[in-house]
Design a protein around this motif. Structure first.
Motif, PDB file in Angstrom:
ATOM      1  N   MET A   1     -16.903  -8.156   9.298  1.00  0.00           N
ATOM      2  CA  MET A   1     -17.006  -7.417   8.053  1.00  0.00           C
ATOM      3  C   MET A   1     -16.199  -6.137   8.186  1.00  0.00           C
ATOM      4  SD  MET A   1     -20.285  -5.779   6.166  1.00  0.00           S
ATOM      5  CE  MET A   1     -20.618  -6.797   4.779  1.00  0.00           C
ATOM      6  N   ALA A   2     -15.549  -5.756   7.105  1.00  0.00           N
ATOM      7  CA  ALA A   2     -14.767  -4.526   7.065  1.00  0.00           C
ATOM      8  C   ALA A   2     -15.157  -3.747   5.820  1.00  0.00           C
ATOM      9  CB  ALA A   2     -13.281  -4.858   7.026  1.00  0.00           C
ATOM     10  N   THR A   3     -14.937  -2.457   5.851  1.00  0.00           N
ATOM     11  CA  THR A   3     -15.228  -1.604   4.708  1.00  0.00           C
ATOM     12  C   THR A   3     -13.918  -1.095   4.129  1.00  0.00           C
ATOM     13  OG1 THR A   3     -17.300  -0.910   5.721  1.00  0.00           O
ATOM     14  CG2 THR A   3     -16.448   0.481   3.972  1.00  0.00           C
ATOM     15  N   THR A   4     -13.820  -1.078   2.800  1.00  0.00           N
ATOM     16  CA  THR A   4     -12.644  -0.555   2.124  1.00  0.00           C
ATOM     17  C   THR A   4     -13.111   0.244   0.907  1.00  0.00           C
ATOM     18  OG1 THR A   4     -10.442  -1.141   1.288  1.00  0.00           O
ATOM     19  CG2 THR A   4     -12.267  -2.610   0.684  1.00  0.00           C
ATOM     20  N   THR A   5     -12.202   0.890   0.225  1.00  0.00           N
ATOM     21  CA  THR A   5     -12.547   1.743  -0.906  1.00  0.00           C
ATOM     22  C   THR A   5     -11.879   1.243  -2.176  1.00  0.00           C
ATOM     23  OG1 THR A   5     -12.668   3.624   0.598  1.00  0.00           O
ATOM     24  CG2 THR A   5     -12.469   4.131  -1.736  1.00  0.00           C
ATOM     25  N   LEU A   6     -12.599   1.254  -3.274  1.00  0.00           N
ATOM     26  CA  LEU A   6     -12.049   0.915  -4.578  1.00  0.00           C
ATOM     27  C   LEU A   6     -11.217   2.104  -5.047  1.00  0.00           C
ATOM     28  CD1 LEU A   6     -12.155  -1.331  -6.718  1.00  0.00           C
ATOM     29  CD2 LEU A   6     -14.046  -0.103  -7.772  1.00  0.00           C
ATOM     30  N   MET A   7      -9.948   1.858  -5.382  1.00  0.00           N
ATOM     31  CA  MET A   7      -9.035   2.945  -5.726  1.00  0.00           C
ATOM     32  C   MET A   7      -8.414   2.699  -7.098  1.00  0.00           C
ATOM     33  SD  MET A   7      -7.779   3.967  -1.996  1.00  0.00           S
ATOM     34  CE  MET A   7      -6.704   5.109  -2.623  1.00  0.00           C
ATOM     35  N   LYS A   8      -7.971   3.754  -7.741  1.00  0.00           N
ATOM     36  CA  LYS A   8      -7.296   3.643  -9.033  1.00  0.00           C
ATOM     37  C   LYS A   8      -5.924   3.020  -8.823  1.00  0.00           C
ATOM     38  CE  LYS A   8      -5.881   6.410 -13.026  1.00  0.00           C
ATOM     39  NZ  LYS A   8      -6.179   5.370 -13.961  1.00  0.00           N
ATOM     40  N   TRP A   9      -5.581   2.047  -9.679  1.00  0.00           N
ATOM     41  CA  TRP A   9      -4.302   1.366  -9.608  1.00  0.00           C
ATOM     42  C   TRP A   9      -3.827   1.208 -11.048  1.00  0.00           C
ATOM     43  CZ3 TRP A   9      -2.266  -0.781  -4.943  1.00  0.00           C
ATOM     44  CH2 TRP A   9      -1.086  -1.476  -5.107  1.00  0.00           C
ATOM     45  N   GLY A  10      -3.121   2.203 -11.562  1.00  0.00           N
ATOM     46  CA  GLY A  10      -2.734   2.216 -12.973  1.00  0.00           C
ATOM     47  C   GLY A  10      -3.979   2.325 -13.827  1.00  0.00           C
ATOM     48  N   ASN A  11      -4.165   1.406 -14.788  1.00  0.00           N
ATOM     49  CA  ASN A  11      -5.369   1.385 -15.611  1.00  0.00           C
ATOM     50  C   ASN A  11      -6.455   0.501 -15.000  1.00  0.00           C
ATOM     51  OD1 ASN A  11      -4.385   3.101 -17.580  1.00  0.00           O
ATOM     52  ND2 ASN A  11      -3.389   1.441 -18.695  1.00  0.00           N
ATOM     53  N   SER A  12      -6.191  -0.048 -13.833  1.00  0.00           N
ATOM     54  CA  SER A  12      -7.138  -0.939 -13.164  1.00  0.00           C
ATOM     55  C   SER A  12      -7.630  -0.289 -11.880  1.00  0.00           C
ATOM     56  CB  SER A  12      -6.462  -2.275 -12.834  1.00  0.00           C
ATOM     57  OG  SER A  12      -6.012  -2.907 -14.011  1.00  0.00           O
ATOM     58  N   SER A  13      -8.313  -1.062 -11.082  1.00  0.00           N
ATOM     59  CA  SER A  13      -8.760  -0.624  -9.765  1.00  0.00           C
ATOM     60  C   SER A  13      -8.312  -1.642  -8.740  1.00  0.00           C
ATOM     61  CB  SER A  13     -10.283  -0.497  -9.727  1.00  0.00           C
ATOM     62  OG  SER A  13     -10.711   0.481 -10.640  1.00  0.00           O
ATOM     63  N   GLY A  14      -8.120  -1.203  -7.515  1.00  0.00           N
ATOM     64  CA  GLY A  14      -7.679  -2.104  -6.459  1.00  0.00           C
ATOM     65  C   GLY A  14      -8.320  -1.752  -5.141  1.00  0.00           C
ATOM     66  N   ILE A  15      -8.267  -2.701  -4.222  1.00  0.00           N
ATOM     67  CA  ILE A  15      -8.763  -2.462  -2.871  1.00  0.00           C
ATOM     68  C   ILE A  15      -7.636  -2.767  -1.890  1.00  0.00           C
ATOM     69  CG2 ILE A  15     -11.161  -2.995  -3.417  1.00  0.00           C
ATOM     70  CD1 ILE A  15     -10.717  -5.701  -1.972  1.00  0.00           C
ATOM     71  N   ILE A  16      -7.745  -2.217  -0.706  1.00  0.00           N
ATOM     72  CA  ILE A  16      -6.820  -2.538   0.368  1.00  0.00           C
ATOM     73  C   ILE A  16      -7.555  -3.476   1.313  1.00  0.00           C
ATOM     74  CG2 ILE A  16      -5.579  -1.619   2.355  1.00  0.00           C
ATOM     75  CD1 ILE A  16      -5.094   0.913   0.698  1.00  0.00           C
ATOM     76  N   ILE A  17      -6.951  -4.628   1.572  1.00  0.00           N
ATOM     77  CA  ILE A  17      -7.546  -5.580   2.495  1.00  0.00           C
ATOM     78  C   ILE A  17      -7.022  -5.235   3.889  1.00  0.00           C
ATOM     79  CG2 ILE A  17      -7.744  -8.015   3.127  1.00  0.00           C
ATOM     80  CD1 ILE A  17      -7.262  -8.654   0.142  1.00  0.00           C
ATOM     81  N   PRO A  18      -7.914  -4.961   4.837  1.00  0.00           N
ATOM     82  CA  PRO A  18      -7.486  -4.567   6.180  1.00  0.00           C
ATOM     83  C   PRO A  18      -6.583  -5.612   6.844  1.00  0.00           C
ATOM     84  CG  PRO A  18      -9.828  -4.198   5.899  1.00  0.00           C
ATOM     85  CD  PRO A  18      -9.368  -4.969   4.701  1.00  0.00           C
ATOM     86  N   LYS A  19      -5.652  -5.140   7.664  1.00  0.00           N
ATOM     87  CA  LYS A  19      -4.703  -5.997   8.355  1.00  0.00           C
ATOM     88  C   LYS A  19      -5.414  -7.064   9.176  1.00  0.00           C
ATOM     89  CE  LYS A  19      -0.748  -5.845  11.537  1.00  0.00           C
ATOM     90  NZ  LYS A  19      -1.069  -7.073  12.185  1.00  0.00           N
ATOM     91  N   SER A  20      -6.518  -6.714   9.804  1.00  0.00           N
ATOM     92  CA  SER A  20      -7.232  -7.680  10.647  1.00  0.00           C
ATOM     93  C   SER A  20      -7.690  -8.894   9.829  1.00  0.00           C
ATOM     94  CB  SER A  20      -8.430  -7.023  11.323  1.00  0.00           C
ATOM     95  OG  SER A  20      -9.326  -6.497  10.355  1.00  0.00           O
TER      96      SER A  20
END
Length: 87
Positions: A1-20
């Motif tokens: 399990m990994a933790t990531t943050t919901l971030m603003k991406w234009g008018n939407s939101s996005g997450i970063i999927i960890p490299k692992s």
């Protein structure tokens, strides 16, 4: 399990999927992912590709294991440089 943050991406939101996780699944930038809510409170992200690159990769030895012709490497002359090539 990994933790990531919901971030603003234009008018939407996005997450970063960890490299692992990308490495584990063989995901690369530009791959298509299906996003769905199957039950309340759970976001499911699934690769749309039916293959996983890392699991299907073969070594050069495996790739040519049954190659029956002979091959002799040779150097090719590409001519003189015409720009800023470095030889």
């Amino acid at each position: 399990m990994a933790t990531t943050t919901l971030m603003k991406w234009g008018n939407s939101s996005g997450i970063i999927i960890p490299k692992s996780i990308c490495d584990l699944l063989g995901l690369e930038r530009g791959d298509s992912l299906a996003v769905a809510v199957r039950r309340p409170g759970v976001i499911e992200i699934t690769p749309e590709t039916t293959h996983y690159r890392r699991r299907n990769q073969v070594s050069i030895d495996e790739l040519f294991a049954n190659y029956e012709s002979s091959y002799k490497p040779e150097e090719l002359d590409w001519g003189a440089s015409v720009g800023k090539e470095m030889w």
